[in-house]
Scaffold this motif. Structure first.
Motif, short mmCIF file in Angstrom:
data_model
loop_
_atom_site.label_atom_id
_atom_site.label_comp_id
_atom_site.label_asym_id
_atom_site.label_seq_id
_atom_site.Cartn_x
_atom_site.Cartn_y
_atom_site.Cartn_z
N MET A 1 -2.12 4.03 8.54
CA MET A 1 -1.09 3.83 7.52
C MET A 1 0.26 4.15 8.15
O MET A 1 0.41 5.17 8.80
N TYR A 3 4.24 5.02 7.77
CA TYR A 3 5.14 5.66 6.82
C TYR A 3 6.01 4.63 6.13
O TYR A 3 6.25 4.72 4.93
N GLU A 6 4.02 2.76 3.41
CA GLU A 6 3.82 3.66 2.26
C GLU A 6 5.11 3.79 1.45
O GLU A 6 5.10 3.68 0.23
N LEU A 75 -2.99 6.56 -2.17
CA LEU A 75 -2.54 5.30 -1.59
C LEU A 75 -3.10 5.18 -0.18
O LEU A 75 -2.96 6.09 0.63
N VAL A 77 -3.14 2.41 3.10
CA VAL A 77 -2.55 1.20 3.67
C VAL A 77 -3.31 0.86 4.95
O VAL A 77 -3.57 1.73 5.78
N ALA A 82 -3.13 -2.95 0.98
CA ALA A 82 -3.15 -1.55 0.57
C ALA A 82 -3.77 -1.47 -0.82
O ALA A 82 -3.83 -2.46 -1.54
N SER A 84 -4.22 1.50 -4.26
CA SER A 84 -3.91 2.81 -4.82
C SER A 84 -4.71 3.01 -6.09
O SER A 84 -5.11 2.06 -6.76
#
Length: 142
Positions: A1, A3, A6, A75, A77, A82, A84
């Motif tokens: 994932m 940053y 996200e 969450l 990714v 992705a 959630s």
């Protein structure tokens, strides 16, 4: 994932919350990919995409701003996809004067598109009582 991914998805969810607050059907629909699979709290059981007039009609049943917040967000990714899960709380006053304060469950799938992340699939639900009454359990709190 990453940053960045996200952060972009969290910003998209913030836009969705703001669209509810502002009762802005166009901004709400812009958070979703065209033809997104929607399993909403209201009938039908499912649909592809939103109908703007139906979204606006629902928004118009609220007297003022609609509060929508997420808790216990998970969450994940992976590349351009992705998902959630979260507990969401919606609140506000309906045009008939009824005050709403409802927690419900939401799972969303996202896809990165040429114009940023969009919701590809949204599923919202409330549990129902397993006591034979088939009543929705609307008074649950995290």
């Amino acid at each position: 994932m990453t940053y960045t991914a996200e952060r972009e998805i969290v910003a998209l969810c913030g836009k969705l919350e703001q669209a509810h607050h502002d009762k802005d059907a166009d901004a709400l629909m812009a958070c979703f990919a065209p033809g997104a699979v929607i399993y909403d709290l209201a009938p039908p059981l499912g649909q592809r995409g939103h109908d703007r007039s139906e979204v606006q009609a629902w928004l118009d049943t609220w007297q003022g701003p609609i509060s929508l917040t997420a808790a216990e967000v998970d969450l994940v990714v992976s590349g351009d996809l992705a998902y959630s899960s979260a507990l969401n709380r919606i609140g506000g006053t309906k045009t008939d004067g009824a005050n709403v304060d409802l927690w419900f469950r939401t799972t969303m799938c996202f896809r990165r598109t040429g114009s940023g992340w969009r919701i590809l699939h949204g599923h919202s639900s409330v549990p129902f009582l397993m006591d034979g009454s088939d009543r929705a359990a609307l008074d649950l709190r995290p």
